[in-house]
Design an enzyme around this catalytic site. Sequence first.
Site, PDB file in Angstrom:
ATOM      1  N   SER A 295      -2.052  10.815 -11.380  1.00  0.00           N
ATOM      2  CA  SER A 295      -0.605  10.323 -11.291  1.00  0.00           C
ATOM      3  C   SER A 295      -0.535   9.135 -12.612  1.00  0.00           C
ATOM      4  O   SER A 295       0.669   8.895 -12.900  1.00  0.00           O
ATOM      5  CB  SER A 295      -0.403   9.870 -10.234  1.00  0.00           C
TER       6      SER A 295
ATOM      7  N   GLY B 144       2.063  10.981  -3.795  1.00  0.00           N
ATOM      8  CA  GLY B 144       3.489  11.456  -4.378  1.00  0.00           C
ATOM      9  C   GLY B 144       2.892  11.506  -6.016  1.00  0.00           C
ATOM     10  O   GLY B 144       1.913  11.392  -6.278  1.00  0.00           O
TER      11      GLY B 144
ATOM     12  N   HIS C  31      -2.810  17.897  -7.322  1.00  0.00           N
ATOM     13  CA  HIS C  31      -2.393  18.030  -5.950  1.00  0.00           C
ATOM     14  C   HIS C  31      -2.109  19.669  -5.574  1.00  0.00           C
ATOM     15  O   HIS C  31      -2.311  19.854  -4.482  1.00  0.00           O
ATOM     16  CB  HIS C  31      -1.240  17.052  -5.780  1.00  0.00           C
TER      17      HIS C  31
END
Length: 290
Positions: free
Chosen positions: A192, A31, A37
């Site tokens: 991230s 996530g 990604h």
Amino acid sequence: MRVISTVRELAAEWDTGRLAGSVIGYVPTMGALHEGHLSLVDLAREQCDLVICSIFVNPLQFGPDEDFESYSRPVERDLKLLEARGTSVAFLPDWVEIFPRRERTLQDFGSHVSVPRLSHQLCGRTRAGHFDGMVTESLLFLNLVRPDRTYWGEKDFQQLRIIETLVQDLRLPVRVVRGVTRREEDGLAMSSRNMNLSPDARAVAPRLHQVLLESRSRLLDGDALSAVLAAARDTLTERGFEIEYLVAGEEESLTEVRTLDSRVPTRLFAAARLDGVRLIDNLRVTEVAP
């Protein structure tokens, strides 16, 4: 895009895809998605009929002093991004769905796999058990998703090589597809964790990639590897980086090298902390000579 959260729903999606003769692509993530990604999702869409993307923050790969609890989980934002890129299925299992006995460590889980010859160097030197936790969870998800192709980025090059070796050694019926490192306009490798950088640290962070580029240029000009690496470390330290490692290593084995050999593909590998945030990057230096 279909959003599912259980292994049973995942099996049903797989059955439907197989009955339709679909090529199934799989993009695993934790996530907090960024363009790195999403570029893997794009690649999977180009090559596959059914694209499954998982979002799961794996507790097995976090050490006791690492950021598992605070790891960013912007689920609604991530789902919008995946849908906009044409993802077929988003698989968002909760922790207990994957670990029904509520395991949080490898010791709790009992069974685990390891790729030891690639796991103890580079990041493995300071993150004991990290790669065993990563590869164990990855094998579990590959068994659940059962894709034809799975997509991994070169930014986490050690992780990529471990997954490629796992698939090769255990004869897993899946092809590992590499995606190139995606970068911000200033060269910083997308991650991230970049969002955790303060504004001042974010302004300095691209220097890591710039130093790797400068080092590669010097090496290709014939400068000695030891001198180039020493200068690179000094430059980064002066800019406030706390260097974990900055080395040259063989691409296949990740073995650190002392001299460059045109017959062996080699990369520069770096990990450093800036403002408490751990950054990693790598850059190919030599290709195999024809």
